[in-house]
Design an enzyme around this catalytic site. Structure first.
Site, PDB file in Angstrom:
ATOM      1  N   GLY A  61      -3.835   2.499  18.688  1.00 21.73           N
ATOM      2  CA  GLY A  61      -2.782   2.070  17.670  1.00 21.73           C
ATOM      3  C   GLY A  61      -2.266   3.072  16.789  1.00 21.73           C
ATOM      4  O   GLY A  61      -2.660   4.352  16.698  1.00 21.73           O
ATOM      5  N   LYS A  95       0.654  -1.278  -0.004  1.00 17.48           N
ATOM      6  CA  LYS A  95      -0.168   0.074  -0.080  1.00 17.48           C
ATOM      7  C   LYS A  95       0.808   0.962  -0.160  1.00 17.48           C
ATOM      8  O   LYS A  95       0.392   2.376  -0.529  1.00 17.48           O
ATOM      9  CB  LYS A  95      -1.016   0.009   1.096  1.00 17.48           C
ATOM     10  CG  LYS A  95      -2.189  -0.864   1.233  1.00 17.48           C
ATOM     11  CD  LYS A  95      -2.954  -1.081   2.198  1.00 17.48           C
ATOM     12  CE  LYS A  95      -4.092  -1.932   2.347  1.00 17.48           C
ATOM     13  NZ  LYS A  95      -4.979  -1.716   3.387  1.00 17.48           N
ATOM     14  N   ALA A 108      -3.699   1.215   9.704  1.00 17.36           N
ATOM     15  CA  ALA A 108      -5.148   1.394   9.675  1.00 17.36           C
ATOM     16  C   ALA A 108      -5.425   2.878  10.698  1.00 17.36           C
ATOM     17  O   ALA A 108      -6.201   3.606  10.263  1.00 17.36           O
ATOM     18  CB  ALA A 108      -5.796   0.132  10.261  1.00 17.36           C
ATOM     19  N   ARG A 149       1.401   1.131  21.984  1.00 13.54           N
ATOM     20  CA  ARG A 149       2.393   0.528  22.607  1.00 13.54           C
ATOM     21  C   ARG A 149       3.664   1.305  22.531  1.00 13.54           C
ATOM     22  O   ARG A 149       4.486   1.717  23.276  1.00 13.54           O
ATOM     23  CB  ARG A 149       2.372  -0.809  22.134  1.00 13.54           C
ATOM     24  CG  ARG A 149       3.342  -1.681  22.635  1.00 13.54           C
ATOM     25  CD  ARG A 149       3.561  -3.114  22.169  1.00 13.54           C
ATOM     26  NE  ARG A 149       3.723  -3.327  20.755  1.00 13.54           N
ATOM     27  CZ  ARG A 149       3.600  -4.360  19.860  1.00 13.54           C
ATOM     28  NH1 ARG A 149       3.381  -5.347  20.823  1.00 13.54           N
ATOM     29  NH2 ARG A 149       3.588  -4.527  18.749  1.00 13.54           N
TER      30      ARG A 149
END
Ligand code: NDP
Length: 298
Positions: free
Chosen positions: A136, A75, A140, A161
């Site tokens: 996150g 991508k 995405a 994280r």
């Protein structure tokens, strides 16, 4: 002997390039739409090796394809072979849909559009003026966070994280769309907010990580000691299982819950609409979605 008429001299190609592609449900989705609309095209999966990405991309143009999808792991890399990437795709740093038009390749990102369409469809709520926690900071997350900012979110908290990736993503938004994004982490690391504050303050909580995805179905990205409020909407981009541990936690607290199945569906629908210029009708989409739920969750 019966003569086969499905693919004829005028049939054009749609497809998906990636590696692997064998699991993709896109051929069924797009070929069903073409059949329904009577559009003379066939959608084919193409497994492409890394060293062949440039040739494969340019080959789609040379073969007069209508357009094609791009999936993992290309991508980002595909963008350098595209003639014109949309502003949205440039900010998101990824292209998953390419349209071939008059000998040129145009790159788009429909993952975020798919997310936004499915969110609004299932909740009836938009993002303007909302405070949103995004868990996150991967691919995405980047698409979703940019979309939320473009659609007028008031404040976006990014919890990840690896805090440095959350910092980077917040900077992309703040440098291009005004200061609305904040990374979360320990106060000692210079963060203005900790995770707890982000969860408490948000109207909407979105998980964009793979935590809770099959087979790790007993994991949740939101710690058990965080009490979600019934006024909050919780969206999980995961669709396998259809109800993740996070969504179960949220449901127990009375939150409105949505999984990632609609995002997967609508990214494909938006791609088809970009290629053909046809806006698919709501009643057709409702029926198609119902029929595809079984295939999408396999
Ligand atoms: P990336 O690899 O780009 O990002 C993964 C993210 O998950 C990172 O933020 C990573 O944190 C975090 N993460 C992964 N494992 C852990 C863990 N054990 N503990 C804490 N954080 C973790 O992946 P994508 O963004 O492409 O995909 C993420 C998820 O979204 C996948 O489950 C994918 O299937 C789903 N997805 C769904 C779509 C849909 O249509 N519904 C579309 C696209 C993706 P760190 O930075 O610290 O590594």
């Amino acid at each position: 002997m019966e003569i086969e008429h499905k693919i004829i001299g005028s049939t054009r190609i749609m497809g998906i390039i990636g590696n692997p592609v064998e699991h993709s449900i896109s051929p069924q989705l797009h070929n069903t739409i073409s059949k329904h609309l009577g559009i003379d095209a066939v959608y084919v999966p193409f497994k492409v090796e890394k060293q062949d990405l440039e040739n494969a991309t340019k080959g789609m143009r040379a073969l007069n394809a209508v357009g094609f999808n791009v999936t993992v792991p290309y991508k980002k890399d595909v963008m350098k072979y595209i003639d014109e990437n949309s502003k949205e795709a440039l900010l998101m740093g990824a292209v998953n849909t390419v349209k071939c038009f008059e000998g040129r390749l145009f790159g788009y990102n429909t993952d975020a559009d798919g997310f936004a369409r499915s969110f609004k469809e299932e909740t009836g709520v938009g993002f303007s003026g909302k405070t949103i926690a995004v868990i996150g900071a991967g691919g995405a997350a980047r698409a979703i966070v940019v979309k939320l900012a473009m659609e007028g979110a008031k404040k976006i908290y990014i919890i990840n994280r690896t805090v440095s990736k959350a910092v980077e993503l917040a900077e992309i938004v703040n440098n291009n769309m005004g200061k609305i994004a904040f990374y979360c982490g320990d106060r000692e690391s210079g963060s203005e907010f900790v995770d707890f504050e982000a969860y408490t303050d948000s109207d909407i909580i979105i998980n964009t990580t793979s935590i809770g995805m099959h087979p790790n179905v007993d994991e949740s990205p939101v710690p058990e000691n965080i009490r979600l409020k019934s006024s909050q909407i919780v969206y999980d981009v995961i669709y396998n299982p259809d109800k993740t541990k996070l969504l179960k936690q949220a449901e127990e607290n009375g939150c409105k819950c949505v999984n990632g199945l609609g995002m997967l569906f609508y990214q494909g629908i938006t791609a088809y609409e970009i290629w053909t210029g046809v806006r698919l009708k709501e009643d057709f989409l409702t029926e198609l979605y119902k029929n595809f739920q079984g295939i999408l969750t396999k």
